[in-house]
Design a protein around this motif. Structure first.
Motif, short mmCIF file in Angstrom:
data_model
loop_
_atom_site.label_atom_id
_atom_site.label_comp_id
_atom_site.label_asym_id
_atom_site.label_seq_id
_atom_site.Cartn_x
_atom_site.Cartn_y
_atom_site.Cartn_z
N THR A 126 0.84 -1.20 0.00
CA THR A 126 0.00 0.00 0.00
C THR A 126 0.87 1.25 0.00
O THR A 126 0.62 2.19 -0.76
CB THR A 126 -0.93 0.01 1.23
OG1 THR A 126 -1.76 -1.15 1.18
CG2 THR A 126 -1.79 1.23 1.29
N ARG A 127 1.89 1.24 0.86
CA ARG A 127 2.81 2.40 0.93
C ARG A 127 3.57 2.59 -0.38
O ARG A 127 3.76 3.71 -0.84
CB ARG A 127 3.78 2.23 2.10
CG ARG A 127 3.16 2.64 3.41
CD ARG A 127 4.18 2.71 4.55
NE ARG A 127 3.68 1.83 5.60
CZ ARG A 127 4.29 0.74 6.04
NH1 ARG A 127 5.48 0.40 5.59
NH2 ARG A 127 3.74 0.00 6.97
N LYS A 130 1.33 4.11 -2.96
CA LYS A 130 1.15 5.54 -2.66
C LYS A 130 2.35 6.34 -3.14
O LYS A 130 2.20 7.39 -3.77
CB LYS A 130 0.95 5.72 -1.13
CG LYS A 130 0.97 7.16 -0.67
CD LYS A 130 -0.42 7.69 -0.55
CE LYS A 130 -0.45 9.03 0.16
NZ LYS A 130 -0.49 10.16 -0.71
N LEU A 136 -4.21 6.16 -2.81
CA LEU A 136 -4.51 5.57 -1.51
C LEU A 136 -5.33 4.32 -1.77
O LEU A 136 -6.46 4.41 -2.24
CB LEU A 136 -5.31 6.54 -0.65
CG LEU A 136 -4.56 7.73 -0.10
CD1 LEU A 136 -5.52 8.69 0.60
CD2 LEU A 136 -3.49 7.28 0.88
#
Length: 155
Positions: A126-127, A130, A136
């Motif tokens: 996820t990071r 991003k 997001l």
């Protein structure tokens, strides 16, 4: 004294069929006091609007105003009824219909990243998404997307 439970109201909400503007329905059939005609029931209101135009010859503009809709909303309801029948008058489910953030480019990136380091979890991915794409994305969305793609590639 406890307020009685309005089961119909609960059901209308559950099925997204609660008219957001029942006070805008001024058609006599809904204001005459007959409990059968409920201005809160969006499907019933739309159907009666369409019926009055097609069966009773009421103008589209008059019907739309009396039932709390715009002319474009009348034509949308008419098209939906013609295409899908009565269920077409139910509003579409709100929200996205698919994983719109997980484009093929993002999915390719996720697969390449996992190929390089299989120990990465969804939170770390996820990071990385991003940082790389400015998106997001919930970790569970990534897990589902990877599972779907893996399922497609299996014979």
């Amino acid at each position: 004294m406890a307020k009685p439970i309005d089961e119909k109201l609960i059901a209308l909400r559950e099925h997204h069929a609660l008219n957001p503007r029942p006070e805008a329905v001024t058609a006599e059939i809904f204001t005459a006091g007959d409990s059968f005609f409920d201005p809160r029931d969006l499907v019933q209101v739309k159907y009666e609007m369409l019926r009055q135009v097609h069966q009773e010859g009421r103008s589209v503009t008059q019907a739309a105003v009396a039932f709390g809709f715009s002319r474009p909303a009348f034509y949308q309801a008419q098209k939906a009824l013609q295409k899908k029948g009565l269920p077409g008058l139910l509003p579409e489910r709100p929200g996205p219909r698919r994983a719109h953030k997980l484009t093929p480019e993002v999915m390719d990136f996720l697969e390449q990243t996992l190929a390089a380091d299989a120990s990465l979890g969804a939170t770390k991915l996820t990071r990385l998404v991003k940082e790389r794409f400015g998106l997001l994305v919930h970790p569970r969305t990534i897990e589902r997307g990877l599972a779907r793609r893996q399922k497609k590639t299996k014979p």
